[in-house]
Design an enzyme around this catalytic site. Sequence first.
Site, PDB file in Angstrom:
ATOM      1  N   LYS A 195      34.459  43.090  21.306  1.00  0.00           N
ATOM      2  CA  LYS A 195      34.910  42.164  20.278  1.00  0.00           C
ATOM      3  C   LYS A 195      33.714  41.564  19.542  1.00  0.00           C
ATOM      4  CE  LYS A 195      39.284  42.473  21.453  1.00  0.00           C
ATOM      5  NZ  LYS A 195      40.374  42.872  20.552  1.00  0.00           N
ATOM      6  N   HIS A 326      47.713  51.183  19.260  1.00  0.00           N
ATOM      7  CA  HIS A 326      47.252  49.945  19.886  1.00  0.00           C
ATOM      8  C   HIS A 326      48.006  49.637  21.174  1.00  0.00           C
ATOM      9  CE1 HIS A 326      47.898  45.474  20.306  1.00  0.00           C
ATOM     10  NE2 HIS A 326      46.582  45.529  20.352  1.00  0.00           N
TER      11      HIS A 326
END
Length: 395
Positions: A195, A326
Amino acid sequence: MARNAPPAPTPRDTAVNAPHSAPDAIRRIRLSSVRLPLAVPVSDAKVLTGRQRPMTEVALLFAEMATEDGHEGLGFSYSKRAGGPGQFAHAEEVAPDLLGEDPSDIGRLWTKLVWSGASVGRSGLATQAIAAFDVALWDLKARRAGLPLAKLLGAHRDSVRCYNTSGGFLHTPLDQVLDNASAALEAGIGGVKIKVGHPDRREDLRRLTAVREHLGEDAALMADANQQWDRPTARRMGRALEEFGLVWLEEPLDAYDAQGHAALAASLDTPVATGEMLVSVAEHAELIRTGAADVLQPDAPRIGGITPFLKLAALAEHQHLPLAPHFAMEIHLHLAAAYPYEPWVEHFDWLEPLFEERMEIRDGRMLVPRRPGLGVTLSGRAREWTVAERELGHA
């Protein structure tokens, strides 16, 4: 043989003239609302900017079906932070419309369920609740055929490239991120996503530099900004991240900023990936129309299940777009295996305690299970974490 006796029937005549057997019918549906606790509260860029609170659990909606002929199917949908009780409530309302129906008519049943709750829309929470039924119907159909779901759909491959996300969140100290990345590759996972989106962009660059140096130049590395940046920041960061040779830069902008994603994708060598937050085929079609995604990331439970996912996959294939579905690898592994262009599937270990089986990973790829259907069954832990339940029909 008597002179005027009719000719013996051929096998074809027998098949044509044989009485039709009655279609199977859905006789029982069991709905479960499950709260899966996460071992550590999870934070991404939206938490650091105060948009969201850290995530402590995942809410899942499970649908278990049984038919008059004894066939069974399992499906699920999910929500994060909020929405679990709403999904369960909507599923309770529309589930009776499936009883007595032929489970083979999946497309018709999806439409029927949508119109059962049409006043609350044909996307979002309503179709996410429907997704659990839709996945269960596809699982049932594949189990009845004795095939893995990927084979029922028409597989292009028996394994799919996979990458890990769960080890690279912003709440995780850098030393632990590096250890997690090494562990993922040692476990046979093919890539690592971390991230980004810190308020201080230098921290993003520091962490990415450390991960790239730790893994080496050849390791597949992705970065995910979780919609953190505005357009100018995304351009600056996109240019700064070019040196890392990323497989893709994910969600640099608001999920609904198709024009911004398209402009960014056109200006960068690094592929831009997006789509996970969208909740309908129509919204993804806009991404495709505008050229907003170099890599499309649909989420079957979020867009209403496997039936709409297949429609979206056809649109993406027409534009030669790679897919990287996803989350929910237990579903998406099969859908990715049935997509013509080589995809990626996201490895998350969060949901593993809910199932008796584990996905097998080898040489950077996740193997399609040989078990029929999705190839998973609910675990005892899933039953323990159930907070609401409803059974319809007869045993």
